[in-house]
Design a protein around this motif. Structure first.
Motif, PDB file in Angstrom:
ATOM      1  N   PRO A  68       0.842  -1.200   0.000  1.00 49.05           N
ATOM      2  CA  PRO A  68       0.000   0.000   0.000  1.00 49.05           C
ATOM      3  C   PRO A  68       0.879   1.253   0.000  1.00 49.05           C
ATOM      4  O   PRO A  68       1.954   1.264   0.618  1.00 49.05           O
ATOM      5  CB  PRO A  68      -0.795  -0.121   1.305  1.00 49.05           C
ATOM      6  N   VAL A  69       0.423   2.268  -0.673  1.00 46.55           N
ATOM      7  CA  VAL A  69       1.230   3.488  -0.741  1.00 46.55           C
ATOM      8  C   VAL A  69       1.445   4.084   0.649  1.00 46.55           C
ATOM      9  O   VAL A  69       2.484   4.698   0.924  1.00 46.55           O
ATOM     10  CB  VAL A  69       0.589   4.512  -1.706  1.00 46.55           C
ATOM     11  N   ASP A  70       0.482   3.901   1.567  1.00 45.30           N
ATOM     12  CA  ASP A  70       0.655   4.406   2.930  1.00 45.30           C
ATOM     13  C   ASP A  70       1.859   3.759   3.609  1.00 45.30           C
ATOM     14  O   ASP A  70       2.567   4.403   4.385  1.00 45.30           O
ATOM     15  CB  ASP A  70      -0.602   4.133   3.771  1.00 45.30           C
ATOM     16  N   ASP A  71       2.076   2.474   3.336  1.00 45.93           N
ATOM     17  CA  ASP A  71       3.218   1.773   3.917  1.00 45.93           C
ATOM     18  C   ASP A  71       4.519   2.349   3.368  1.00 45.93           C
ATOM     19  O   ASP A  71       5.495   2.557   4.108  1.00 45.93           O
ATOM     20  CB  ASP A  71       3.111   0.276   3.596  1.00 45.93           C
ATOM     21  N   VAL A  72       4.544   2.626   2.077  1.00 43.55           N
ATOM     22  CA  VAL A  72       5.735   3.207   1.454  1.00 43.55           C
ATOM     23  C   VAL A  72       6.016   4.587   2.041  1.00 43.55           C
ATOM     24  O   VAL A  72       7.153   4.913   2.402  1.00 43.55           O
ATOM     25  CB  VAL A  72       5.562   3.290  -0.073  1.00 43.55           C
ATOM     26  N   LEU A  73       4.993   5.411   2.149  1.00 43.58           N
ATOM     27  CA  LEU A  73       5.159   6.751   2.691  1.00 43.58           C
ATOM     28  C   LEU A  73       5.583   6.710   4.150  1.00 43.58           C
ATOM     29  O   LEU A  73       6.365   7.554   4.608  1.00 43.58           O
ATOM     30  CB  LEU A  73       3.860   7.544   2.536  1.00 43.58           C
ATOM     31  N   SER A  74       5.090   5.729   4.892  1.00 41.67           N
ATOM     32  CA  SER A  74       5.494   5.593   6.292  1.00 41.67           C
ATOM     33  C   SER A  74       6.983   5.333   6.410  1.00 41.67           C
ATOM     34  O   SER A  74       7.662   5.900   7.269  1.00 41.67           O
ATOM     35  CB  SER A  74       4.703   4.457   6.954  1.00 41.67           C
ATOM     36  N   HIS A  75       7.526   4.497   5.535  1.00 43.33           N
ATOM     37  CA  HIS A  75       8.959   4.197   5.577  1.00 43.33           C
ATOM     38  C   HIS A  75       9.797   5.333   4.996  1.00 43.33           C
ATOM     39  O   HIS A  75      11.017   5.321   5.130  1.00 43.33           O
ATOM     40  CB  HIS A  75       9.243   2.896   4.825  1.00 43.33           C
TER      41      HIS A  75
END
Length: 354
Positions: A68-75
């Motif tokens: 999910p893009v949210d996971d990418v942005l979180s990292h």
């Protein structure tokens, strides 16, 4: 190899260059690509811990594409320039869907992927595949502008074209992987923006800027333009269960796609904030408690942030669940958050230091 510049640079690199960076190990196109995107406008020392954490979570392009893009942005949270993360995610999907999970091996095709420009494409080809391709990142622009005393700001088309010609001229046929790392290292370690270490430079004998005693004049800086000043209220809205309302930002613009605190027009007074929350967010709230204001500098303007904390007294169901979420603080901190927002949710009084 007949280019004296490349010969001297490679001799220096063999003794003094960086040979053990994380992306030098298992040097696949994927690993090189992620490092190149992270290194855009960010120093190596800052990138390394982010890179290692990112690789542990997304070890290959398929994993990144499925995430999910949210996971990418979180990292990516805290690394800044978040469009890079969104492009990274989009390009990973392109590689999987259009190229079967294998990165193209020619620069022109690589440039069709989101977020990959001419220099990044060349770096991937040179570093991952060992093929001759000239790079021109910020460090290389500075080295070549000084070595050849190229007048003008590198953002100008005329100057940029001249630097590309020089980059192509000096890039050797052999050891291109080492050469591209060497010229980046030279700019990062020796030919620095301020106080270059000319006495330690392996190509100093041919440097025109040094011969003129004018290293500080090359490359010419971007014409100065005062950054605009903007202001906003950022409201920490907490319900009776201790959850905080977060709002996803639009996909483009400041902090695009990240989760943030709701913002209100700075024209409101502190006393008017409860009314503003009711009229704009549909939330009945208590009076506001102000937190210390601070200024956060972005690439194109300075943002003056005045945080305020309000308790939500009554709340209807969320009408736009894709845009708003009620989350406990520990849940919120797992999302992709801009650095000042993360600070406000952890140490509100310290957010001004970010």
């Amino acid at each position: 190899m007949t280019d004296r510049f490349a010969e001297q640079l490679l001799t220096w690199y063999d003794q003094h260059g960086r040979h053990d960076l994380p992306w030098h190990h298992d040097r696949t196109a994927y690993r090189v690509w992620v490092s190149e995107i992270m290194l855009q406008q960010t120093q190596v020392a800052t990138v390394i811990p982010y890179y290692e954490t990112f690789m542990a979570r997304f070890p290959d392009v398929e994993t990144l594409a499925r995430a999910p893009v949210d996971d990418v942005l979180s990292h990516w949270s805290g690394l800044g320039y978040y469009a890079r993360a969104r492009h990274l995610h989009k390009a990973a999907r392109q590689v999987v869907e259009q190229f079967g999970g294998r990165f193209p091996e020619d620069p022109e095709t690589l440039e069709t992927l989101a977020g990959i420009g001419r220099s990044t494409a060349a770096a991937i080809v040179a570093q991952a595949y060992g093929r001759r391709a000239a790079i021109l990142d910020g460090n290389v622009k500075r080295v070549l502008a000084r070595y050849h005393a190229v007048p003008g700001w590198p953002g100008q088309t005329r100057v940029l074209n001249r630097l590309w010609t020089l980059a192509e001229t000096h890039t050797p046929e052999q050891r291109v992987r080492d050469y591209t790392q060497a010229i980046m290292d030279l700019g990062a370690l020796i030919c620095t923006r301020s106080a270059p270490r000319c006495d330690a430079c392996p190509v100093r004998s041919g440097c025109e800027a040094r011969a003129r005693g004018a290293t500080g004049r090359f490359p010419e800086p971007r014409p100065k333009k005062a950054k605009p000043e903007k202001s906003t209220w950022m409201v920490i809205l907490e319900d009776r269960d201790g959850r905080i309302l977060l709002e996803r930002r639009p996909p483009t613009g400041i902090w695009g796609g990240l989760w943030s605190l709701p913002e209100l027009d700075p024209a409101y007074t502190a006393e008017e904030l409860p009314h503003a929350c009711l009229s704009e967010l549909g939330l009945a709230c208590s009076e506001a408690t102000l937190i210390g204001a601070f200024r956060h500098t972005l690439s194109h303007y300075h943002l003056h942030i005045q945080p305020a904390r309000l308790t939500v007294l009554a709340q209807p169901p969320i009408a736009e669940p894709a845009r708003f979420r009620w989350l406990y603080r520990d849940e919120a901190l797992t999302l992709g958050l801009p650095a000042p927002i993360r600070g406000l949710l952890t140490e509100p009084e310290q957010a001004a230091l970010l």
